[in-house]
Design an enzyme around this catalytic site. Sequence first.
Site, PDB file in Angstrom:
ATOM      1  N   TYR A 226      -2.098  -1.091  11.106  1.00  0.00           N
ATOM      2  CA  TYR A 226      -2.195  -1.137   9.767  1.00  0.00           C
ATOM      3  C   TYR A 226      -1.141  -0.775   9.055  1.00  0.00           C
ATOM      4  O   TYR A 226      -0.453  -1.592   8.420  1.00  0.00           O
ATOM      5  CB  TYR A 226      -3.416  -0.529   8.932  1.00  0.00           C
ATOM      6  CG  TYR A 226      -3.433  -0.706   7.416  1.00  0.00           C
ATOM      7  CD1 TYR A 226      -3.641  -1.835   6.880  1.00  0.00           C
ATOM      8  CD2 TYR A 226      -3.074   0.586   6.736  1.00  0.00           C
ATOM      9  CE1 TYR A 226      -3.562  -1.860   5.554  1.00  0.00           C
ATOM     10  CE2 TYR A 226      -3.099   0.613   5.571  1.00  0.00           C
ATOM     11  CZ  TYR A 226      -3.595  -0.918   4.876  1.00  0.00           C
ATOM     12  OH  TYR A 226      -3.329  -0.795   3.375  1.00  0.00           O
TER      13      TYR A 226
ATOM     14  N   SER B 183       0.924  -1.173   0.034  1.00  0.00           N
ATOM     15  CA  SER B 183       0.014   0.030  -0.016  1.00  0.00           C
ATOM     16  C   SER B 183       0.989   1.127   0.068  1.00  0.00           C
ATOM     17  O   SER B 183       1.989   1.094   0.416  1.00  0.00           O
ATOM     18  CB  SER B 183      -0.981  -0.002   1.186  1.00  0.00           C
ATOM     19  OG  SER B 183      -1.601   1.319   1.390  1.00  0.00           O
TER      20      SER B 183
END
Length: 270
Positions: free
Chosen positions: A145, A132
């Site tokens: 995360y 990401s």
Amino acid sequence: MKKVAIITGASSGMGKSTAFKLNAKGYKVYGMARRTDKMDDLKAKGMEVVSLDLTKDDTIVEAVNTVIEKEGRIDVLINNAGYGSYGAVEEVPIEEAKRQFEVNIFGLARITQLVIPKMREQKSGRIVNISSMGGKIYTPFGAWYHATKFALEGWSDCLRIELKPFGIDVVIVEPGGIQTEWGDIAMENLNKVSGNGPYAPLVNKVISASGKNKDKLTEVSVLGEEIAKAASTKKPKTRYLKGFLAKPLVTMRKWLGDSTFDKILMSQMK
């Protein structure tokens, strides 16, 4: 002979889109996920569907063995499955933090371990890890995360060097903001964990800012195509950065100091 590709998290979003793209390119696709009932459309196109829960080792072993027994080879592994656990560090239960790592890192690592021997035997293979832009930047309440994605970046770099002598490529894809259920789930979790209490004022701002950007998010098919390209191109790049705000935010993070980036980031939380 068709090349064989495994895609985790293929029941929705980028994983499902990638499955269709690789299937169209002539790959034998094995879509894996917990929600096998959500993959009937893959079956309809001739793809194989396999149950997989990355928090349960026996399902990981069984899934990989199923592919090897049926095909005798694995050419591509796309580690796409993952989720975003959002909430204030003070308030996220450590058990949930561990689950975030179990899915996003340890489950991913386990299926990779099981696939590598077959790829080494073949002297060829491609492992595509879906990271990401969150592996390069940070956002409020995303500590656990982002920790998994920062870890995945470094883990993938080490793996790339280890596997190069065996003809196995390791590629990282870093999506930006994409039109999937990921964002809604992350914000729902954030509100549930930290929507009441000392962090509520900032939580409300983060959720509001997330909602305002929904219509700007990149279509999931764009990432499906990018991931399929990373998986199939003859000479892949080590990293592919694609999606809403991915390039500008990662560039700013690279060149600006911490304080300046903090200010830019928080100026959007209104």
